[in-house]
Design an enzyme around this catalytic site. Structure first.
Site, PDB file in Angstrom:
ATOM      1  CB  ALA A 232      11.509  26.305  92.791  1.00 39.46           C
ATOM      2  CB  ALA A 233      13.327  29.387  88.778  1.00 38.54           C
ATOM      3  CG  ASN A 236       5.364  25.401  84.470  1.00 38.27           C
ATOM      4  OD1 ASN A 236       4.675  26.361  84.806  1.00 38.27           O
ATOM      5  ND2 ASN A 236       5.800  25.239  83.237  1.00 38.27           N
ATOM      6  NE  ARG A 260      16.038  28.952  85.611  1.00 36.48           N
ATOM      7  CZ  ARG A 260      15.585  28.208  84.583  1.00 36.48           C
ATOM      8  NH1 ARG A 260      15.776  28.630  83.354  1.00 36.48           N
ATOM      9  NH2 ARG A 260      14.969  27.087  84.787  1.00 36.48           N
ATOM     10  CB  CYS A 356      14.466  17.118  81.425  1.00 36.40           C
ATOM     11  SG  CYS A 356      15.458  18.584  81.556  1.00 36.40           S
TER      12      CYS A 356
HETATM   13  C1  LIG Z   1      15.730  22.076  85.853  1.00 37.08           C
HETATM   14  S1  LIG Z   1      15.562  23.666  86.461  1.00 37.08           S
HETATM   15  C2  LIG Z   1      14.167  23.543  87.533  1.00 37.08           C
HETATM   16  C3  LIG Z   1      12.835  23.600  86.833  1.00 37.08           C
HETATM   17  C4  LIG Z   1      11.689  23.708  87.796  1.00 37.08           C
HETATM   18  N1  LIG Z   1      11.696  22.644  88.790  1.00 37.08           N
HETATM   19  C5  LIG Z   1      10.338  23.729  87.086  1.00 37.08           C
HETATM   20  O1  LIG Z   1       9.694  22.690  87.030  1.00 37.08           O
HETATM   21  O2  LIG Z   1       9.920  24.747  86.595  1.00 37.08           O
HETATM   22  C6  LIG Z   1      16.874  23.754  87.619  1.00 37.08           C
HETATM   23  C7  LIG Z   1      16.901  25.027  88.426  1.00 37.08           C
HETATM   24  O3  LIG Z   1      17.849  24.838  89.463  1.00 37.08           O
HETATM   25  C8  LIG Z   1      18.431  26.092  89.758  1.00 37.08           C
HETATM   26  N2  LIG Z   1      19.642  25.811  90.546  1.00 37.08           N
HETATM   27  C9  LIG Z   1      20.854  25.360  90.130  1.00 37.08           C
HETATM   28  N3  LIG Z   1      21.676  25.196  91.171  1.00 37.08           N
HETATM   29  C10 LIG Z   1      20.973  25.511  92.291  1.00 37.08           C
HETATM   30  C11 LIG Z   1      21.277  25.542  93.687  1.00 37.08           C
HETATM   31  N4  LIG Z   1      22.478  25.190  94.135  1.00 37.08           N
HETATM   32  N5  LIG Z   1      20.308  25.948  94.528  1.00 37.08           N
HETATM   33  C12 LIG Z   1      19.090  26.312  94.087  1.00 37.08           C
HETATM   34  N6  LIG Z   1      18.750  26.312  92.773  1.00 37.08           N
HETATM   35  C13 LIG Z   1      19.675  25.915  91.896  1.00 37.08           C
HETATM   36  C14 LIG Z   1      18.646  26.699  88.383  1.00 37.08           C
HETATM   37  O4  LIG Z   1      18.765  28.103  88.469  1.00 37.08           O
HETATM   38  C15 LIG Z   1      17.362  26.274  87.662  1.00 37.08           C
HETATM   39  O5  LIG Z   1      16.393  27.263  87.731  1.00 37.08           O
END
Ligand SMILES: C[S@@+](CC[C@H](N)C(=O)[O-])C[C@H]1O[C@@H](n2cnc3c(N)ncnc32)[C@H](O)[C@@H]1O
Length: 503
Positions: A232-233, A236, A260, A356
């Protein structure tokens, strides 16, 4: 053939300075105007690259084609959609295809780049970014679209109504319009910057690329529902989901990265989100059988990806090509695991998967593999009018790009549970049949940790300027365990394949 003839004619006129490209396209009265505009723009963008390929292969001499037509045809064959029409030209060009492909490959090797876009002069790459409109999502938890529009009008902006098309819209500095597809989205000139604007600081507007608004909009969980935002981080999409849910219901948001998540917490507070529950947790370890998720019917999955769609993040440094391939394979494997895991939540009805990335390995291939392993789910055909579709055959999905949708590169798929469930036996049989066809090329040979992009287009808007404390260091889905993994990888190689197969 008419498309290519017309495109070549326009290119020639434009090169002779007989008019602006856009005017020439619209004056042509060609039936498929959007298709023509996209082809002409893209060919012109790659003009110097195409010219080099055409000259080095002596194509004009061998085919008697003129340069503008040769450019259009070579563009579509090597870089665009592939020659879909073209009649005798297509036949002629196909004879030279391997030589042309080899010339393109040589250019990439020489310039130590992997993607076609990286061959473009830096000024062209930069201008693609500078030409993207500024998108502003009205945060309906704090205000209404009409109130935001009124406020902006009082603030000296000039409201031009709802856009009827955006692909070729030109906005003067203070002009803005409502988006065609997303009801809470306002579109401004690329010159605008809202980071210091009152509405932004008060959380009434969110600076979010249009493509990145698609996932929550398409998932559309009703108020009162239970929803998971799996990765989620910085949040947005989470705040967008909360707005759609009118802050009613439960929104479980997970992220691996504590820093994050803390940024996300600040952003959600500013946006007035109240229905969320944040957890610094690996989504893959969240138990779908846990009672607190028993009513989860909607999931948004926007996992870490290569970020190849983000214009501002495109990485022009040279990498080893096999290393890049390995990275994509590894990311795709992680994404597929997340997707399969998400589909295990017992009451799940709909799931949106987004990245993305522009690579089919992270997009269509992941979705195809997932659907073949989860026969109870199918794809929903999204926004029929949207100008860019998923690659064949997954045309139900959406893609986005700087040229066709004037956004960053993006991919979205919506999976929905079938009303009638497929029996376990049928599923097992079909899985066995399909596995060797599709999944085998996604499973990594090696489980090394990939370089990933955890940013979304909006990150560049919110974090680097607004939230200096935000952690923008790309972090792999399993970074923290990287060292251990390397040691274990040989022994695990076989196990990984079995796990993936049975998940
Ligand atoms: C593309 S970003 C997400 C952006 C977010 N959805 C937004 O719109 O603001 C991917 C996120 O996945 C998290 N992430 C990566 N592996 C993960 C896991 N196994 N479980 C939960 N989060 C994970 C990363 O830390 C990162 O913050």
């Amino acid at each position: 053939m008419a498309l290519y003839t017309k495109a070549a004619e326009i290119l020639e006129k434009s090169e002779k300075k007989q008019g602006a490209l856009k005017t020439l396209v619209y004056d042509s009265k060609f039936a498929k105007i959007k298709q023509l505009f996209a082809l002409v723009c893209e060919t012109q963008k790659f003009s110097s690259v195409l010219e080099e390929i055409i000259e080095s292969t002596k194509l004009l001499k061998q085919t008697k084609l003129k340069m503008p037509l040769a450019k259009v045809l070579v563009y579509d064959m090597l870089i665009g959609q592939g020659l879909k029409c073209g009649g005798t030209w297509k036949v002629m060009l196909m004879k030279h295809r391997s030589r042309l492909q080899a010339a393109l490959a040589r250019m990439k090797v020489k310039q130590k780049v992997h993607r076609n876009e990286d061959l473009l002069p830096v000024s062209v790459q930069q201008s693609a970014r500078d030409r993207l409109p500024r998108y502003v999502r009205v945060n309906t938890l704090k205000t209404s679209v009409n109130d935001a529009v009124d406020y902006l009008k009082r603030d000296g902006f000039c409201y031009q109504g709802q856009a009827s098309r955006l692909e070729d819209l030109t906005l003067r500095e203070k002009d803005f319009v409502k988006d065609l597809y997303l009801p809470e989205l306002l579109v401004f000139s690329p010159k605008m910057d809202f980071h210091d604007h009152f509405l932004y600081k008060a959380g009434h507007i969110i600076l979010q690329d249009k493509a990145s608004c698609l996932p929550a909009h398409l998932l559309s969980p009703p108020p009162g529902s239970h929803v998971i935002d799996a990765c989620a981080a910085p949040g947005n999409k989470t705040s967008h989901l909360a707005a759609i849910m009118e802050n009613k219901g439960k929104l479980f948001a997970f992220d691996l990265d504590a820093k994050r998540l803390s940024t996300m917490s600040t952003l959600l507070l500013r946006a007035g989100v109240l229905c969320h529950q944040l957890a610094n947790q690996d989504f893959l370890k969240v138990d779908p059988g846990n009672a607190q998720y028993k009513d989860v019917e909607y999931i948004l999955l926007d996992p870490s990806c290569s970020g190849s769609g983000m214009v501002c993040l495109r990485d022009n440094t040279s990498h080893d090509q096999s290393e890049d391939q390995a990275r994509l394979v590894s990311l795709a494997s992680f994404q597929l695991r997340c997707l399969n895991h998400a589909l295990r939540f017992p009451r799940l009805k709909r799931l949106v998967y987004s990245t993305c990335s522009i690579h089919s390995q992270e997009n269509e291939d992941v979705v195809t593999a997932c659907l073949q392993q989860n026969l109870n789910f199918r794809l929903v055909h999204l926004l029929p009018q949207w100008p860019e579709r998923g690659l064949e055959p997954l045309t139900q999905c959406l893609r986005a790009s700087t040229t066709k949708t004037r956004t960053h590169g993006f991919f979205v798929a919506l999976l929905e549970k079938h009303k009638k469930s497929v029996t376990m036996k049928q599923e097992q049989k079909l899985n066995e049949d399909c596995f060797s066809l599709v999944f085998s090329h996604i499973v990594p040979e090696d489980n090394d940790v990939p370089r990933v992009c955890n940013e979304t287009p909006e990150d560049s808007e919110t974090e680097d300027k607004q939230e200096p404390e935000a952690d923008l260091v790309a972090r792999g889905p399993t970074d923290s365990t990287a060292g251990k993994k390397k040691k274990r990888k040989r022994g695990k190689k076989k196990k990984n394949k079995t796990e993936a197969k049975t998940e």
